[in-house]
Design a protein around this motif. Structure first.
Motif, PDB file in Angstrom:
ATOM      1  N   ARG A  33     135.573 -92.643  -9.795  1.00  0.00           N
ATOM      2  CA  ARG A  33     136.302 -91.366  -9.745  1.00  0.00           C
ATOM      3  C   ARG A  33     136.883 -91.121  -8.361  1.00  0.00           C
ATOM      4  O   ARG A  33     138.062 -90.769  -8.221  1.00  0.00           O
ATOM      5  CB  ARG A  33     135.384 -90.207 -10.133  1.00  0.00           C
ATOM      6  N   ILE A  34     136.056 -91.287  -7.314  1.00  0.00           N
ATOM      7  CA  ILE A  34     136.578 -91.009  -5.971  1.00  0.00           C
ATOM      8  C   ILE A  34     137.554 -92.099  -5.527  1.00  0.00           C
ATOM      9  O   ILE A  34     138.494 -91.835  -4.764  1.00  0.00           O
ATOM     10  CB  ILE A  34     135.452 -90.808  -4.941  1.00  0.00           C
TER      11      ILE A  34
ATOM     12  N   GLU B 232     146.823 -78.553  -2.677  1.00  0.00           N
ATOM     13  CA  GLU B 232     147.913 -79.044  -1.855  1.00  0.00           C
ATOM     14  C   GLU B 232     147.612 -80.445  -1.326  1.00  0.00           C
ATOM     15  O   GLU B 232     147.612 -81.398  -2.072  1.00  0.00           O
ATOM     16  CB  GLU B 232     148.219 -78.050  -0.728  1.00  0.00           C
ATOM     17  N   GLU B 233     147.276 -80.589   0.007  1.00  0.00           N
ATOM     18  CA  GLU B 233     147.213 -81.937   0.566  1.00  0.00           C
ATOM     19  C   GLU B 233     146.278 -82.844  -0.214  1.00  0.00           C
ATOM     20  O   GLU B 233     146.614 -83.965  -0.534  1.00  0.00           O
ATOM     21  CB  GLU B 233     146.755 -81.897   2.028  1.00  0.00           C
ATOM     22  N   ALA B 234     145.111 -82.338  -0.533  1.00  0.00           N
ATOM     23  CA  ALA B 234     144.181 -83.177  -1.283  1.00  0.00           C
ATOM     24  C   ALA B 234     144.297 -82.909  -2.768  1.00  0.00           C
ATOM     25  O   ALA B 234     143.486 -83.322  -3.545  1.00  0.00           O
ATOM     26  CB  ALA B 234     142.753 -82.905  -0.821  1.00  0.00           C
ATOM     27  N   ALA B 235     145.350 -82.165  -3.116  1.00  0.00           N
ATOM     28  CA  ALA B 235     145.471 -81.734  -4.498  1.00  0.00           C
ATOM     29  C   ALA B 235     146.221 -82.741  -5.317  1.00  0.00           C
ATOM     30  O   ALA B 235     147.385 -82.601  -5.598  1.00  0.00           O
ATOM     31  CB  ALA B 235     146.182 -80.398  -4.574  1.00  0.00           C
ATOM     32  N   VAL B 236     145.575 -83.805  -5.643  1.00  0.00           N
ATOM     33  CA  VAL B 236     146.111 -84.799  -6.539  1.00  0.00           C
ATOM     34  C   VAL B 236     145.256 -84.725  -7.783  1.00  0.00           C
ATOM     35  O   VAL B 236     144.044 -84.594  -7.701  1.00  0.00           O
ATOM     36  CB  VAL B 236     146.015 -86.208  -5.896  1.00  0.00           C
ATOM     37  N   PRO B 237     145.853 -84.762  -8.962  1.00  0.00           N
ATOM     38  CA  PRO B 237     145.039 -84.659 -10.177  1.00  0.00           C
ATOM     39  C   PRO B 237     143.886 -85.635 -10.175  1.00  0.00           C
ATOM     40  O   PRO B 237     144.077 -86.826  -9.884  1.00  0.00           O
ATOM     41  CB  PRO B 237     146.061 -84.978 -11.285  1.00  0.00           C
ATOM     42  N   VAL B 238     142.701 -85.150 -10.432  1.00  0.00           N
ATOM     43  CA  VAL B 238     141.517 -85.994 -10.440  1.00  0.00           C
ATOM     44  C   VAL B 238     141.525 -86.860 -11.702  1.00  0.00           C
ATOM     45  O   VAL B 238     141.724 -86.345 -12.799  1.00  0.00           O
ATOM     46  CB  VAL B 238     140.237 -85.141 -10.420  1.00  0.00           C
ATOM     47  N   PRO B 239     141.332 -88.151 -11.547  1.00  0.00           N
ATOM     48  CA  PRO B 239     141.306 -89.035 -12.721  1.00  0.00           C
ATOM     49  C   PRO B 239     140.191 -88.617 -13.670  1.00  0.00           C
ATOM     50  O   PRO B 239     139.198 -88.001 -13.254  1.00  0.00           O
ATOM     51  CB  PRO B 239     141.020 -90.416 -12.113  1.00  0.00           C
TER      52      PRO B 239
END
Length: 492
Positions: free
Chosen positions: A437-438, A482-489
């Motif tokens: 996940r990470i 935002e900056e770390a706001a990427v959809p989590v798999p």
């Protein structure tokens, strides 16, 4: 005493004897495949840690480079000098090839365990962090597994803080006595005093010392090996062919052929780089980084430095010298490496090797001490207990250095390292879906154009994370999304 020795001997037979090495190899291959060959995908990023642009913004924190150098100091030790010589003596030149192979596989294992140690680390409240396998067992698997974390901590403290520190002291004192004629008592006093000065400064002082001595140690040793290679450049192709031919049975240098080369290469490689053993993640957790995978990549680089670079240096020193005779008996270990240097560069080189062994031994001692301190924190945070541990380790270093046979007392080190390796492997296999996940989060941020991915713990609210240990998202002023706001798999 015989009963106790027999019990630990049985434990060693059940771990290192036949099961643990194949398990470590299989797990390494599994993690390499399931992670999409992550150690090769991010190989170029490994070198970024050496740049000052990628250091922590907090002057009180341990930087990624400092954590790398502390772990390199721990991995690089007597095994890189004596261990490689033993592997070549018993397994032939082909053992070197299999050391390379296990290092490339172990890079994936190291990335996985170190990333998990970072993910589940805890803040000490003073700008430093603590974590490792015990933490990801407790906070990743759940409090019901605390007993397993305690078993791990006991094995870690006994094997590394006490057993291996005695061996490191013994290695240095023996080399100083053989080459310089220095009495073991004086060597022991020197090591004990320096060890005391460092361990009483805590992880910050350990990191600062490592930031100075490890580059000197590594670059000096590499320079020596490069000099020998240049002096024998015409023989280098033949040595490389001998390594490969012996590894696959096209040539046989020692009895046992391919089997001996494979067994010695894998065993010595795993002992040297420690990938999967659960020791280095304790140091990896101390770094102040933006994303757990970043430190995982850094620790993967540590395995590369230890085996592909440093161990190869020793191997070429030996194989390019006239001292090494395949299948011959009598000279191995440090003596073989030392005499190989002398035959190429003269008597002065044995003094250089003694100095290198001092740095190797000392860097391992302070690394092993920190592992003991981390293990103690799992059981108690008592200040008197920490003081007792520090004094005990100083005494053990002195004892190991002064008495030639003293290290025989620590016969339990290898068996207990086998136990903690099995505990660690069980934990990282159970937590491997979390790692994916990470890793997916890291890859997604890179794909979205984020040059330096940041972990936002709010996106992993189902995990028991210490949000105060992940402040980069807050420092950047970016709200969730935002900056770390990427959809989590999706969860694996």
């Amino acid at each position: 005493m015989d009963v106790i020795r027999g019990l630990f001997g049985l434990v060693e037979d059940l771990t290192w004897g036949w099961s643990l090495i194949p398990i470590l190899v299989i797990f390494g291959v599994f993690m390499t495949l399931m992670s999409g060959f992550v150690q090769f995908e991010f190989f170029g990023r490994m070198f970024r840690v050496l740049s000052s642009k990628n250091q922590s913004g907090d002057p009180n924190a341990i930087s990624a480079r400092q954590a790398l150098l502390v772990s390199v100091g721990g991995r690089v030790g007597g095994g890189n000098i004596a261990g490689v010589a033993v592997a070549i003596t018993l397994g032939g030149p082909g053992a070197v090839f299999w050391m390379w192979v296990i290092a490339l596989i172990g890079m994936a294992t190291s990335l996985v365990e170190s990333s998990l140690a970072q993910l589940y680390k805890r803040s000490n409240g003073d700008g430093t962090y603590r974590g490792g396998p015990a933490s990801y067992i407790i906070y990743g698997l759940g409090a019901q597994y605390r007993w397993l974390a305690v078993v791990y901590a006991i094995c870690l403290m006994a094997a590394f803080a006490f057993g291996f520190n005695a061996f490191q002291g013994n290695t240095f004192a023996g080399a100083a006595n053989d080459s310089l004629g220095v009495d073991r008592v004086w060597s022991g006093l020197l090591l004990a005093v320096i060890t005391g000065l460092i361990v009483y400064g805590g992880i910050r002082r350990i990191a600062k010392v490592a930031d100075v001595i490890i580059p000197i140690m590594a670059l000096g040793y590499i320079a020596m090996a490069l000099l020998i290679i240049v002096l024998n450049i015409s023989d280098l192709p033949g040595v490389l062919w001998t390594i490969i031919a012996n590894a696959f049975g096209l040539e046989e240098a020692v009895s046992g052929g391919v089997g001996a080369a494979l067994a010695q290469g894998l065993r010595r490689g795993l002992f040297s780089n420690e990938a999967g053993l659960g020791s280095a993640p304790n140091v990896a957790a101390t770094a102040d980084v933006r994303h757990p995978i970043s430190q995982g990549i850094t620790q993967s680089f540590s395995v590369f430095i230890d085996t592909i670079i440093i161990c190869s240096c020793t191997a070429f020193m030996i194989l390019l010298s006239p001292v090494y005779v395949p299948g011959a008996e009598g000279m191995d270990g440090v003596a073989l490496t030392q005499q190989s240097l002398v035959s190429q560069l003269g008597v002065w080189s044995q003094y250089f090797l003694t100095f290198a062994i001092l740095l190797f031994a000392f860097s391992s001692i302070i690394y092993n001490y920190y592992l003991g301190e981390t293990a103690l924190s799992v059981m108690t945070r008592s200040a008197p207990a920490l003081h007792v541990l520090r004094l005990a380790i100083i005494a053990v270093v002195f004892l190991g250095a002064t008495a030639p046979g003293a290290t025989a007392v620590f016969f339990f080190s290898d068996p207990l390292m086998g136990v903690l390796a099995l505990v660690n492997l069980m934990a990282i296999v159970m937590l491997f879906p979390v790692l994916l996940r990470i890793l997916g989060d890291f890859r997604a941020q890179l794909k979205a154009g984020v040059a330096r991915p940041v972990l936002d713990p709010r996106q992993f609210s189902d995990l028991d994370l210490d949000h105060s240990a992940w402040s980069y998202a807050a420092r950047s002023g970016a709200p969730a999304g935002e900056e770390a706001a990427v959809p989590v798999p999706p969860r694996a």
